[in-house]
Design an enzyme around this catalytic site. Structure first.
Site, PDB file in Angstrom:
ATOM      1  N   VAL A  20      25.984  44.140  41.721  1.00 54.16           N
ATOM      2  CA  VAL A  20      25.893  44.838  39.907  1.00 54.16           C
ATOM      3  C   VAL A  20      24.778  44.735  39.443  1.00 54.16           C
ATOM      4  CG1 VAL A  20      27.364  45.437  37.732  1.00 54.16           C
ATOM      5  CG2 VAL A  20      28.708  44.799  40.005  1.00 54.16           C
ATOM      6  N   CYS A  69      29.500  41.622  45.183  1.00 49.47           N
ATOM      7  CA  CYS A  69      29.818  43.026  44.372  1.00 49.47           C
ATOM      8  C   CYS A  69      28.974  42.405  43.253  1.00 49.47           C
ATOM      9  CB  CYS A  69      31.534  42.746  43.576  1.00 49.47           C
ATOM     10  SG  CYS A  69      31.902  42.298  42.546  1.00 49.47           S
TER      11      CYS A  69
END
Lengths: 488, 519
Positions: free
Chosen positions: B157, B153
């Site tokens: 991001v 992640c």
């Protein structure tokens, strides 16, 4: 007397050097240069182990390290049993660290204790885009609603939190106020911070300082202080380690007012600044808060080692030296009480383990702390290294290791495999990710993070289990079967 | 002193000794500031009520004990199913330590996977340099035939562009130009581990079929008679893949298992560590384009992959983790229909044996109530099988199940009187399940290892079927697909039922008249 043991120290050092050169050959030049600093051989009389440490891992090499979240949620905060720890971010981190560290505790899970539960904000794309603060506030309300007996909340940040600019401190403060000063601790332990778990420990320690201690200042303790109040710092009660340690401290006449953090409670954290001495087992993960308590509250701290009778004996005396004769006599009494048990354990297992060679690669305190326990059984540690040690760990290690011990910091999967292949130890002690690699190779293995689901290993009671387990690993009939009789 | 060299007590018995019990009591009383017993009891009882259930189901933000993991885990699962392939996860390194541990705890096997070890500076400047160095190191050290890149992640991001990064890395000489580096973006905040599986399989197929990220001509499909098989994310992959091969071979059908990780998670202990073993050959991945059709064993694990394959002109068939007679019948009939080959006599006989076993045992299952949780397809397949056995899948719950899945399960309930009082729960977790087991009790619970907490709290015996299974060994070596696999599932269910009956009939002079030796 195997060939390996017949080698002179010079031979061993030459072999290590050669071995290190050999593994470095596989790397691209830049990587080889960087890895070379982390590999070496301990030279007697040196103040450290001659390796660099606490440096960023190299991309693509298969480091065994974890992250700051693992250090904070997985190690330091997670075991505090009566608080609810929110894994704040996407679902994975909380899932993979769910109840896997065996931090034993006593309580009614889901009602007054929450250790083996997984609370997460389960971030979705919209939370990344619009921020997760509103969701976090709502989560805290829902926790209060559904788990009314929780004694506090921590917010364990996962990678996205710091990247999307959420203000978890503001949410925590506002909610703490709303809930009459309830302890709510925001922890900035995003996984991309720092080089390993280690920064996560530090951040978690700082969070205790800022969000637990500072709130407590001036409040009276819940109990009458005694001159013999100590706190166990840096024991995570894996398989019950802190319990088999606590019992010895109590038997020698001390009063243990807190356990950090295995089987710990928020009340115990809050009580600790009233202790007379902090006894510190895992220096790596909790020296920060120990130093803070020394500076701010004047509480001395003392490192100890409860692996194996030699080190336990030494440690009991060292701890007792901070107290009066009553405690010193208590320490001698405890040592004497357990000596027959220790003699019996050693009489039973040492003949089965004498001369066996061990290679370790673990985290925290174990790469040095367990050496004495192996030596008590007549075994020899020929290689060791830290997942996330710092220079001060390697300094401390120099008091434990023998001349010529192979040292590998933040070892890569490749290096570790090659070292073991070459040195052919009788036992490897490392983690779950390494266990099956070495067992395939036919090398006996014990997990030295989780005690391979056994334990406790700390204390006198734990040493008997440790000895039994090492014997079980090394002398299992299975290793004789690895080669088919018809295979060359 | 409880400890004894001749009879070493470990945590199971050591802490039950009086010295320790007294220590625990004192610790609690003096230092823990415990909740009063009456209050504890009151809240404990309250959590069993309908009122609590309503509160619990009104949750909007908090997830407690979810039955799902994140995309990147599925990405690694898929990647290790290809010949000599090293999964390379672009992002933070701690994630990779977690995936490796998670799989090793389930399969009791090594799991090799590297990370680009991105830290603060990469968060600010992007992880391009980490990718360049990482690919070079992984390629040189671990000598893979392919490196399959996915993300964490963190990388998602900050928006790192895998395609561009891999291109740049190749230009910088990290790996040879022609070296295969398929990639997939696998953001942990979208979907779950089954989504990650889907994305990586699709990424690998796209790489080989669509011109290797612009470095080779796209392949031309020349249809043949072969069938591709996709297992989906599956904790029983070791047993299942081998069973599926046996089935295809028994019918003489040409086939390709895409993402066959059954060997890499089942290597021998013979003195050698095999980082790579088995897996789908890379040329077979390329040639899979020419297949007549692709069968996916798990629809919800291949929601993107199957439509992609369909655009190539193949027929695609999506099943829902078939377990049992009818579901296996359908699986085999689809293979037969597509390949034009008859279902073999051997398999027909196996079918008869499964029916025989059900006839022998169904009296013990008929009318029993079950709760099931797990991945969407697994839940569907087990629910269908239970109904076939005369059981009632009263609660069927999938944390990573959505609306389409719920409708499908509801249609299954509606198809049989055994589904009459059954409910499906998409997007719910195991704390919801806890409420259900208190307010609408069932006889047995089916789920993964984490279900043991529900077993303990609600007294509903757990039958361990799912992923992960950490606290039982070697279940993953058994197939649960095909007639033989269904037989294994049947035996696991029956064992649990008989053990429960024995547990409830073993009190001397009270209940042991029913402690029968013949059941």
């Amino acid at each position: 007397m195997s060939v390996a043991q017949a080698e002179s120290i010079e031979d061993i050092k030459a072999r290590n050097k050669e071995l290190i050169q050999e593994v470095l050959k596989v790397y691209p030049e830049k990587t080889a240069k960087r890895r070379a600093k982390h590999l070496g051989t301990f030279e007697d009389g040196k103040p450290d182990c001659g390796v660099k440490s606490n440096i960023k891992s190299i991309p693509g090499v298969m480091t065994i390290r974890g992250c700051a979240y693992a250090g904070s949620k997985g190690v330091v905060w997670g075991p505090i049993k009566d608080m609810i720890h929110i894994s704040h971010g996407p679902v994975g981190c909380g899932q993979y660290s769910w109840a896997s560290r065996r931090n034993y505790y006593i309580g009614t899970t889901g009602i007054d204790t929450f250790g083996t539960m997984q609370f997460t904000s389960d971030f979705q794309e919209k939370d990344i885009v619009f921020g997760g603060d509103k969701k976090l506030a709502k989560i805290m309300d829902e926790i209060q609603d559904l788990f009314p007996l929780n004694k506090g909340i921590t917010v364990q940040s996962e990678c996205p939190i710091g990247l999307i600019g959420d203000d978890i401190e503001a949410v925590s403060k506002a909610k703490s106020k709303e809930y009459e000063g309830k302890t709510i601790v925001p922890v900035r332990c995003e996984g991309f911070r720092g080089v390993s778990q280690s920064l996560g420990h530090h951040i978690a320690n700082d969070a205790v300082r800022d969000w637990v201690f500072d709130k407590m200042d001036g409040k009276p303790a819940r109990f009458e202080s005694t001159p013999y109040d100590v706190a166990i710092i840096g024991d995570y009660n894996i398989g019950g380690d802190a319990w088999s340690s606590r019992i010895l401290l109590e038997e020698m006449g001390l009063r243990v007012v807190a356990q950090w953090s295995g089987d710990g409670t928020i009340a115990e954290l809050e009580a600790t600044p009233k202790a007379k001495l902090n006894v510190l087992h895992c220096y790596r993960s909790m020296n920060y808060i120990s130093r803070h308590m020394e500076e701010k509250y004047g509480i001395p701290w003392c490192e100890y080692n409860f692996f194996g009778p030699s080190k336990i004996e030494e440690s009991l005396r060292k701890i007792a030296s901070h107290f009066d004769d009553k405690i010193k006599e208590g320490a001698e009494r405890v040592i004497a009480k357990y000596r027959p048990l220790m003699d019996a354990v050693i009489a039973k297992y040492r003949p089965r383990l004498e001369g066996k060679r061990v290679m370790l690669f673990v985290g925290g305190l174990r790469p040095r702390h367990v050496i004495g326990a192996y030596e008590d059984l007549g075994m020899e540690v020929v290689g060791t290294g830290y997942e996330f040690g710092h220079n001060d760990d390697y300094q401390r290690t120099s008091h434990y290791v023998k001349d010529g011990t192979l040292i590998y910091d933040d070892v890569t999967g490749f290096e570790f495999e090659k070292f073991v292949e070459k040195i052919q130890p009788d036992l490897v002690g490392s983690g779950i990710k390494e266990k099956y690699v070495f067992q395939k190779m036919g090398v006996p293995f014990r997990q030295m993070h989780s005690w391979d689901y056994s334990g406790p290993y700390h204390g006198y009671d734990g040493f008997a289990i440790f000895a039994r387990d090492m014997d079980m690993a090394i002398n299992s009939p299975v290793w004789k079967m690895a080669k088919a009789p018809w295979a060359a | 002193m409880p400890q004894n060299a001749d009879n070493v007590l470990d945590h199971f018995n050591l802490f039950r000794q009086p010295e320790y019990k007294e220590m625990f009591e004192n610790k609690k009383k003096n230092f823990e500031n415990p909740v009063a017993d009456a209050e504890l009891e009151r809240v404990r009882e309250w959590t069993k009520t309908e009122e609590y259930k309503e509160k619990n189901f009104a949750r909007e933000a908090l997830t407690v004990n979810p039955a799902k993991a994140c995309q990147p885990l599925g990405a690694v699962f898929a990647a290790v199913g290809f010949e000599s392939t090293l999964p390379f996860v672009h992002g933070s390194q701690g994630c990779v330590a977690y995936y490796r541990s998670h799989f090793s705890r389930h399969f009791k096997e090594p799991t090799s996977c590297v990370s680009s070890s991105m830290t603060e500076d990469a968060a600010v400047f992007g992880g391009l340099n980490n990718m360049i160095d990482g690919l070079a190191n992984a390629y040189n050290m671990y000598k893979p035939k392919m490196i399959s890149v996915s993300t964490t992640c963190m990388a998602e991001v900050i928006g790192d562009d895998l395609n561009a990064f891999i291109k740049t890395s190749k230009e910088k000489g990290s790996v040879p130009q022609e070296f295969d580096v398929p990639f997939a973006h696998t953001p942990a905040f979208v979907g779950s581990h089954i989504t990650g599986y889907d994305n990586v399989i699709k990424g690998v197929l796209e790489h080989f079929w669509d011109g290797k990220a612009g470095t080779a001509p796209a392949l031309e499909r020349q249809p043949n008679n072969s069938i591709n098989f996709l297992g989906g994310f599956d904790g029983y992959t070791v047993g299942n893949m081998r069973e599926v091969k046996r089935i295809f071979e028994s019918m003489g059908v040409e086939y390709t298992l895409l993402g066959d990780n059954s060997d890499v998670w089942d290597t021998p202990t013979d003195g050698e560590f095999r980082m790579y073993d088995g897996g789908t050959k890379l040329e077979d991945v390329a040639n899979a384009l020419h297949a007549k059709a692709t069968i996916s064993m798990q629809e919800f694990c291949t929601e993107k992959t199957l439509p992609y394959i369909k655009t190539k002109g193949q027929e695609v068939v999506a099943l829902n983790h078939p377990v049992g007679v009818a579901a296996t019948d359908k699986f085999l009939m689809e293979i037969s229909r597509i390949s034009g080959k008859p279902i073999s006599a051997e398999l027909t006989k196996e079918r008869g044996r499964l029916v025989d076993a059900i006839a022998d045992s169904s009296a013990h299952i008929h009318g029993k109530k079950f709760a099931i949780y797990g991945d969407p397809d697994l839940c569907y397949g087990l629910a269908a099988f239970l109904m076939e056995l005369g059981g009632e899948p009263v609660h069927v719950l999938a944390t990573n199940g959505g609306k389409a899945w719920a409708e499908k399960v509801q249609a299954l309930f509606d198809s049989s009187p055994f589904g009459k009082n059954c409910h499906v729960y998409p997007n719910k977790d195991l704390w919801h399940m806890r409420s259900l087991l208190f307010t609408e009790p069932v006889d047995f619970l089916i789920g993964n290892t984490y279900g043991k907490y529900l077993d303990r709290d609600t007294g509903t015996p757990l039958i361990r079927i799912g992923f992960p299974i950490f606290d039982r060994h070697h279940k993953h070596r058994y197939p649960v697909w095909g007639y033989q696999g269904s037989m294994n599932v049947l035996v696991w269910i029956l064992d649990a039922i008989f053990e429960d009956i024995d547990r409830n009939t073993n009190v001397v002079a009270k209940s042991d008249y029913s402690f029968d030796i013949i059941r």
